[in-house]
Design a protein around this motif. Structure first.
Motif, mmCIF file in Angstrom:
data_model
loop_
_atom_site.group_PDB
_atom_site.id
_atom_site.type_symbol
_atom_site.label_atom_id
_atom_site.label_comp_id
_atom_site.label_asym_id
_atom_site.label_seq_id
_atom_site.Cartn_x
_atom_site.Cartn_y
_atom_site.Cartn_z
ATOM 1 N N GLY A 177 0.787 -1.232 0.000
ATOM 2 C CA GLY A 177 0.000 0.000 0.000
ATOM 3 C C GLY A 177 0.818 1.280 0.000
ATOM 4 O O GLY A 177 0.273 2.366 -0.140
ATOM 5 N N ALA A 178 2.140 1.145 0.175
ATOM 6 C CA ALA A 178 3.003 2.330 0.181
ATOM 7 C C ALA A 178 3.360 2.714 -1.251
ATOM 8 O O ALA A 178 3.328 1.877 -2.151
ATOM 9 C CB ALA A 178 4.276 2.043 0.974
ATOM 10 N N PRO A 179 3.740 3.986 -1.470
ATOM 11 C CA PRO A 179 4.260 4.341 -2.789
ATOM 12 C C PRO A 179 5.637 3.714 -2.999
ATOM 13 O O PRO A 179 6.317 3.353 -2.020
ATOM 14 C CB PRO A 179 4.344 5.871 -2.740
ATOM 15 C CG PRO A 179 4.384 6.212 -1.292
ATOM 16 C CD PRO A 179 3.648 5.130 -0.567
ATOM 17 N N ALA A 180 6.040 3.612 -4.239
ATOM 18 C CA ALA A 180 7.306 2.944 -4.571
ATOM 19 C C ALA A 180 8.504 3.603 -3.896
ATOM 20 O O ALA A 180 9.510 2.950 -3.625
ATOM 21 C CB ALA A 180 7.490 2.940 -6.088
ATOM 22 N N THR A 181 8.395 4.897 -3.606
ATOM 23 C CA THR A 181 9.534 5.640 -3.040
ATOM 24 C C THR A 181 9.502 5.700 -1.506
ATOM 25 O O THR A 181 10.299 6.402 -0.897
ATOM 26 C CB THR A 181 9.523 7.082 -3.571
ATOM 27 O OG1 THR A 181 8.230 7.655 -3.293
ATOM 28 C CG2 THR A 181 9.772 7.126 -5.070
ATOM 29 N N LEU A 234 -2.618 -0.627 -6.528
ATOM 30 C CA LEU A 234 -3.789 -0.782 -5.654
ATOM 31 C C LEU A 234 -4.844 0.274 -5.972
ATOM 32 O O LEU A 234 -5.645 0.645 -5.123
ATOM 33 C CB LEU A 234 -3.356 -0.682 -4.186
ATOM 34 C CG LEU A 234 -2.500 -1.847 -3.696
ATOM 35 C CD1 LEU A 234 -1.957 -1.567 -2.304
ATOM 36 C CD2 LEU A 234 -3.281 -3.154 -3.693
ATOM 37 N N ALA A 235 -4.817 0.750 -7.212
ATOM 38 C CA ALA A 235 -5.765 1.795 -7.623
ATOM 39 C C ALA A 235 -7.214 1.360 -7.393
ATOM 40 O O ALA A 235 -8.066 2.164 -6.997
ATOM 41 C CB ALA A 235 -5.542 2.145 -9.092
ATOM 42 N N GLU A 236 -7.501 0.070 -7.600
ATOM 43 C CA GLU A 236 -8.884 -0.412 -7.438
ATOM 44 C C GLU A 236 -9.354 -0.311 -5.987
ATOM 45 O O GLU A 236 -10.546 -0.330 -5.699
ATOM 46 C CB GLU A 236 -9.004 -1.865 -7.917
ATOM 47 C CG GLU A 236 -8.177 -2.833 -7.100
ATOM 48 C CD GLU A 236 -8.170 -4.253 -7.680
ATOM 49 O OE1 GLU A 236 -9.227 -4.897 -7.638
ATOM 50 O OE2 GLU A 236 -7.112 -4.693 -8.150
ATOM 51 N N TRP A 237 -8.411 -0.189 -5.054
ATOM 52 C CA TRP A 237 -8.743 -0.049 -3.633
ATOM 53 C C TRP A 237 -8.673 1.415 -3.202
ATOM 54 O O TRP A 237 -8.594 1.708 -2.015
ATOM 55 C CB TRP A 237 -7.814 -0.910 -2.781
ATOM 56 C CG TRP A 237 -8.101 -2.357 -2.963
ATOM 57 C CD1 TRP A 237 -7.464 -3.225 -3.799
ATOM 58 C CD2 TRP A 237 -9.123 -3.113 -2.312
ATOM 59 N NE1 TRP A 237 -8.031 -4.475 -3.718
ATOM 60 C CE2 TRP A 237 -9.047 -4.438 -2.807
ATOM 61 C CE3 TRP A 237 -10.105 -2.807 -1.362
ATOM 62 C CZ2 TRP A 237 -9.919 -5.444 -2.391
ATOM 63 C CZ3 TRP A 237 -10.960 -3.819 -0.943
ATOM 64 C CH2 TRP A 237 -10.865 -5.115 -1.453
ATOM 65 N N GLY A 238 -8.651 2.303 -4.188
ATOM 66 C CA GLY A 238 -8.642 3.726 -3.859
ATOM 67 C C GLY A 238 -7.282 4.249 -3.442
ATOM 68 O O GLY A 238 -7.177 5.289 -2.804
ATOM 69 N N MET A 239 -6.213 3.488 -3.784
ATOM 70 C CA MET A 239 -4.847 3.924 -3.462
ATOM 71 C C MET A 239 -4.071 4.042 -4.766
ATOM 72 O O MET A 239 -3.291 3.140 -5.112
ATOM 73 C CB MET A 239 -4.172 2.919 -2.532
ATOM 74 C CG MET A 239 -4.755 2.859 -1.133
ATOM 75 S SD MET A 239 -3.835 1.700 -0.056
ATOM 76 C CE MET A 239 -4.796 0.207 -0.260
ATOM 77 N N PRO A 240 -4.266 5.112 -5.536
ATOM 78 C CA PRO A 240 -3.641 5.206 -6.858
ATOM 79 C C PRO A 240 -2.115 5.160 -6.827
ATOM 80 O O PRO A 240 -1.497 4.666 -7.759
ATOM 81 C CB PRO A 240 -4.159 6.540 -7.409
ATOM 82 C CG PRO A 240 -4.740 7.268 -6.250
ATOM 83 C CD PRO A 240 -5.160 6.249 -5.248
#
Length: 249
Positions: free
Chosen positions: A41-45, A76-82
């Protein structure tokens, strides 16, 4: 860190986009590479800021180590975490907070873990090739789900890595991990976990520690009072662990 400034570049290594951070003198080959994988769920950076923090805690890490932060392959865009990334998808019940059967999770191989493993292995191979480092000069580690994937990889590489760092990780694939760990006797492991972790319970971290210790790995286990996070004492201990992997070189 003296007057060295950390540089960061974005590049593709193996199958994954990575951020690479070091403060090495121009043209210098690192003595050690550290591959750190972020959590679910974290961003790549997400973990990139750890590199300068670790370098500031021990000058040897600025002078001799290159840090690699791969971005997980799944969105995880489908879970509202673009911006959120995942190494493997979790069952919908877990995502909705309805399932917390950690005993079952510890025994089963999560669907998607083999694909995540292959992706991370491709990064390790690319690091080894491009930086001219044997696996024995590469440390693997990660936070939460990133710690699960790198544990799986560290136990399966053709040769042992320099070390393994499990930051708030947990046990999964228990039968496979126990079997693979037999070939990793003596592998240095740094494992830290918050006693107040409500995401991945402390008891499951202890169970992972016991599996690795019983298999002959050398586990430095740091419990801390805190939630699912990276603690300041943990960072200091991690810096010391990484510096120790440089050995007498």
């Amino acid at each position: 860190m003296g007057n060295r400034t950390a540089r960061r570049i974005a590049t593709r290594l193996g199958e994954l986009d990575c951020n690479v951070v070091d403060a090495l003198a121009e043209g210098t080959t690192p003595d050690l590479a550290v591959v750190l994988c972020h959590g679910f769920g974290a961003p790549a950076t997400d973990l990139v800021p750890l590199a300068p923090e670790l370098m500031s805690l021990d000058a040897r890490l600025a002078e001799r180590v290159r840090f690699i932060f791969p971005g997980a392959p799944l969105t995880l865009a489908e879970w509202g975490m673009p911006a959120g990334r995942a190494w493997f998808h979790l069952p919908e019940e877990i995502m909705r907070g309805q399932l917390r059967d950690w005993d079952l999770f510890a025994r089963e191989v999560p669907p998607g873990l083999p694909a995540a493993r292959r992706a991370v292995m491709s990064v390790v191979e690319a690091v080894s090739t491009t930086m001219k480092l044997p696996y024995g000069r590469i440390v693997l580690g990660g936070f939460s789900q990133g710690g699960m994937v790198t544990t799986d990889v560290a136990l399966r590489l053709e040769e042992a890595p320099a070390g393994l760092c499990i930051l708030s990780g947990t046990l999964t694939s228990e039968a496979e991990w126990r079997q693979k760990a037999q070939a990793r006797k003596g592998l240095p492991v740094f494992q830290a976990h918050g006693r107040d972790d409500t995401v991945l319970p402390f008891s499951a971290a202890e169970r992972l520690r016991d599996v690795l210790t019983e298999s002959g790995l050398s586990v430095d286990f740091l419990p801390f009072h805190g939630p699912h996070t990276i603690d300041s004492e943990e960072l200091e201990r991690l810096a010391a662990f990484l510096a120790a992997r440089l050995g007498g070189r």
